[in-house]
Design a protein around this motif. Structure first.
Motif, PDB file in Angstrom:
ATOM      1  N   UNK A   9       0.398  -1.532  -0.002  1.00  0.00           N
ATOM      2  CA  UNK A   9       0.121   0.237  -0.385  1.00  0.00           C
ATOM      3  C   UNK A   9       0.691   1.042  -0.297  1.00  0.00           C
ATOM      4  N   UNK A  10       2.041   1.280   0.863  1.00  0.00           N
ATOM      5  CA  UNK A  10       2.758   2.650   0.787  1.00  0.00           C
ATOM      6  C   UNK A  10       2.381   3.306   1.654  1.00  0.00           C
ATOM      7  N   UNK A  11       1.760   2.667   2.870  1.00  0.00           N
ATOM      8  CA  UNK A  11       1.064   4.320   3.387  1.00  0.00           C
ATOM      9  C   UNK A  11       2.995   4.206   4.608  1.00  0.00           C
ATOM     10  N   UNK A  12       1.998   5.045   5.183  1.00  0.00           N
ATOM     11  CA  UNK A  12       3.269   5.390   5.722  1.00  0.00           C
ATOM     12  C   UNK A  12       3.618   4.503   7.505  1.00  0.00           C
ATOM     13  N   UNK A  40       1.672   5.325  10.286  1.00  0.00           N
ATOM     14  CA  UNK A  40       0.303   5.306  10.080  1.00  0.00           C
ATOM     15  C   UNK A  40      -0.068   3.822  10.954  1.00  0.00           C
ATOM     16  N   UNK A  41       1.355   2.992   9.397  1.00  0.00           N
ATOM     17  CA  UNK A  41       0.266   1.486   9.913  1.00  0.00           C
ATOM     18  C   UNK A  41       0.573   0.805  11.148  1.00  0.00           C
ATOM     19  N   UNK A  42       1.847   1.508  11.971  1.00  0.00           N
ATOM     20  CA  UNK A  42       1.571   1.373  13.132  1.00  0.00           C
ATOM     21  C   UNK A  42       0.791   0.792  14.034  1.00  0.00           C
ATOM     22  N   UNK A  43       0.342   2.568  13.918  1.00  0.00           N
ATOM     23  CA  UNK A  43      -0.836   3.033  14.794  1.00  0.00           C
ATOM     24  C   UNK A  43      -1.885   2.113  15.024  1.00  0.00           C
ATOM     25  N   UNK A  44      -1.757   2.274  13.622  1.00  0.00           N
ATOM     26  CA  UNK A  44      -2.964   0.760  13.540  1.00  0.00           C
ATOM     27  C   UNK A  44      -3.392  -0.525  13.901  1.00  0.00           C
ATOM     28  N   UNK A  45      -2.487  -0.915  13.985  1.00  0.00           N
ATOM     29  CA  UNK A  45      -2.247  -2.181  14.804  1.00  0.00           C
ATOM     30  C   UNK A  45      -1.454  -2.176  16.390  1.00  0.00           C
ATOM     31  N   UNK A  46      -1.625  -0.948  16.529  1.00  0.00           N
ATOM     32  CA  UNK A  46      -0.593  -0.557  18.058  1.00  0.00           C
ATOM     33  C   UNK A  46       0.513  -1.761  18.343  1.00  0.00           C
ATOM     34  N   UNK A  47       1.062  -1.021  18.010  1.00  0.00           N
ATOM     35  CA  UNK A  47       2.426  -1.366  17.606  1.00  0.00           C
ATOM     36  C   UNK A  47       3.443  -0.066  17.169  1.00  0.00           C
ATOM     37  N   UNK A  48       4.877  -0.541  18.101  1.00  0.00           N
ATOM     38  CA  UNK A  48       5.783   1.029  18.014  1.00  0.00           C
ATOM     39  C   UNK A  48       6.251   0.131  16.329  1.00  0.00           C
TER      40      UNK A  48
END
Length: 358
Positions: A329-332, A335-343
């Motif tokens: 997806x090329x998402x940042x 942002x992806x880390x926040x979506x999955x509740x990880x650092x």
């Protein structure tokens, strides 16, 4: 301005209190660099409504500027103008300041400062301590050095602690509180070396002596005395406590584990290490209201670390799916880390694992 001699009673008292608050605001801004309206109200021990009126008059008199914090819900920061700084320097109140912060333009004084919320947290913590919104056992605050002031004394601070703390607090029993604001995982990695070195020195001294005492040198010049022969007497701090203010639980767990590793061989110091863990949602007002310190070896503190570790466990196939999502997806990363509740660092580690397995 109206002639005070012609006023009496409530009117004269109101003008006097207004002038007193104006001087307190000038001193606060000279000491901290800039503050929000709610922080100034807490510092002056008055209501936000009262401070708003005083600030409006000071802006009309061109003593202060204002600018909105980045990524805030319209929260404004206030700072001194050249005229305001000049007025502060003329009074005796400005004598204790290493440097009076001034900003000569009405717009842009925050634009070149990257870590605005970090400074906001650092200032809020000190003011909450001074106003006793935060309680630290039997400690009573005597003197504080803000992040802005520490930067003007960073060489002296580094010679004592082998690192530059974000803030310092001296209590009435001469205990020195070293404050570190941990606002992002990136910040942890940036100063990990100096922080580890300081913790090693801190831990070894406690293991050897059971306490940590040293000269304050010129960190608190207001406490330095001069004898009849012209020699200066620099006071000593009698003990040290390390405080980490953590922006969220994930950052807290990273810091806790680092402290656990560094102090593994010298655990005696851990009773002097505490954490303030903030809620996930970013706050701008009364940030530390109801937040209590967590001490390193307390059972509840360790349980919070364990709960977080369990919550962030993912099976190998799920980790691979998240990495593939990042690549596709090329998402940042943030942002992806926040979506999955990880650092972000955890996401990077999974990515490296995935690349090695190809």
């Amino acid at each position: 301005m109206q002639n005070r001699k012609k006023l009496s009673g409530a009117a004269a008292k109101q003008i006097f209190l207004g002038e007193e608050k104006k001087l307190n605001i000038l001193l606060a801004l000279g000491k901290f660099g800039w503050l929000s309206q709610s922080q100034l109200a807490m510092y002056c021990k008055t209501s936000v409504q009262t401070i708003r009126h005083v600030l409006r008059r000071m802006m009309n008199d061109k003593l202060i500027w204002t600018e909105t914090y980045n990524d805030s819900p319209g929260v404004k920061a206030f700072a001194l103008t050249r005229k305001g700084a000049s007025l502060l320097k003329k009074g005796n109140q400005g004598n204790s300041l290493e440097k009076v912060s001034t900003f000569y333009k009405s717009r842009g004084f925050l634009s070149n400062f990257e870590h605005q919320y970090h400074r906001h947290l650092a200032n809020e913590f000190l003011i909450a301590l001074q106003s006793e919104q935060i309680e630290l056992g039997s400690h009573l605050v005597s003197n504080v050095k803000s992040e802005y002031e520490i930067q003007t004394l960073k060489n002296t601070a580094n010679s004592i602690f082998q690192c530059v703390p974000d803030s310092l607090v001296l209590t009435t029993d001469m205990t020195l509180l070293i404050i570190e604001i941990e606002n992002s995982a990136r910040g942890i990695s940036q100063h990990a070396g100096s922080l580890s070195h300081w913790l090693e020195v801190f831990a070894e001294r406690y293991e050897q002596d059971g306490y940590y005492s040293d000269s304050l040198r010129s960190l608190f010049k207001e406490l330095v005395s001069e004898d009849d022969e012209g020699s200066f007497d620099y006071p000593d701090f009698e003990n040290v406590e390390q405080i980490f203010v953590c922006r969220n639980e994930a950052i807290f767990r990273n810091i806790w584990r680092k402290v656990e590793r560094v102090t593994a061989a010298y655990s005696a110091c851990r009773e002097n290490i505490s954490y303030f863990v903030l809620p996930k949602k970013q706050q701008w007002h009364n940030i530390f209201l109801g937040i209590e310190p967590r001490f390193h070896d307390e059972l509840e503190t360790r349980e919070l670390v364990i709960r977080g570790s369990e919550r962030h466990k993912y099976a190998a196939d799920r980790r691979q799916q998240i990495v593939e999502e990042l690549n596709a997806t090329g998402v940042s990363r943030s942002l992806l880390a926040r979506q999955h509740n990880i650092s972000v660092s955890t996401l990077d580690r999974w990515r490296r694992e995935f690349l090695r397995s190809i």
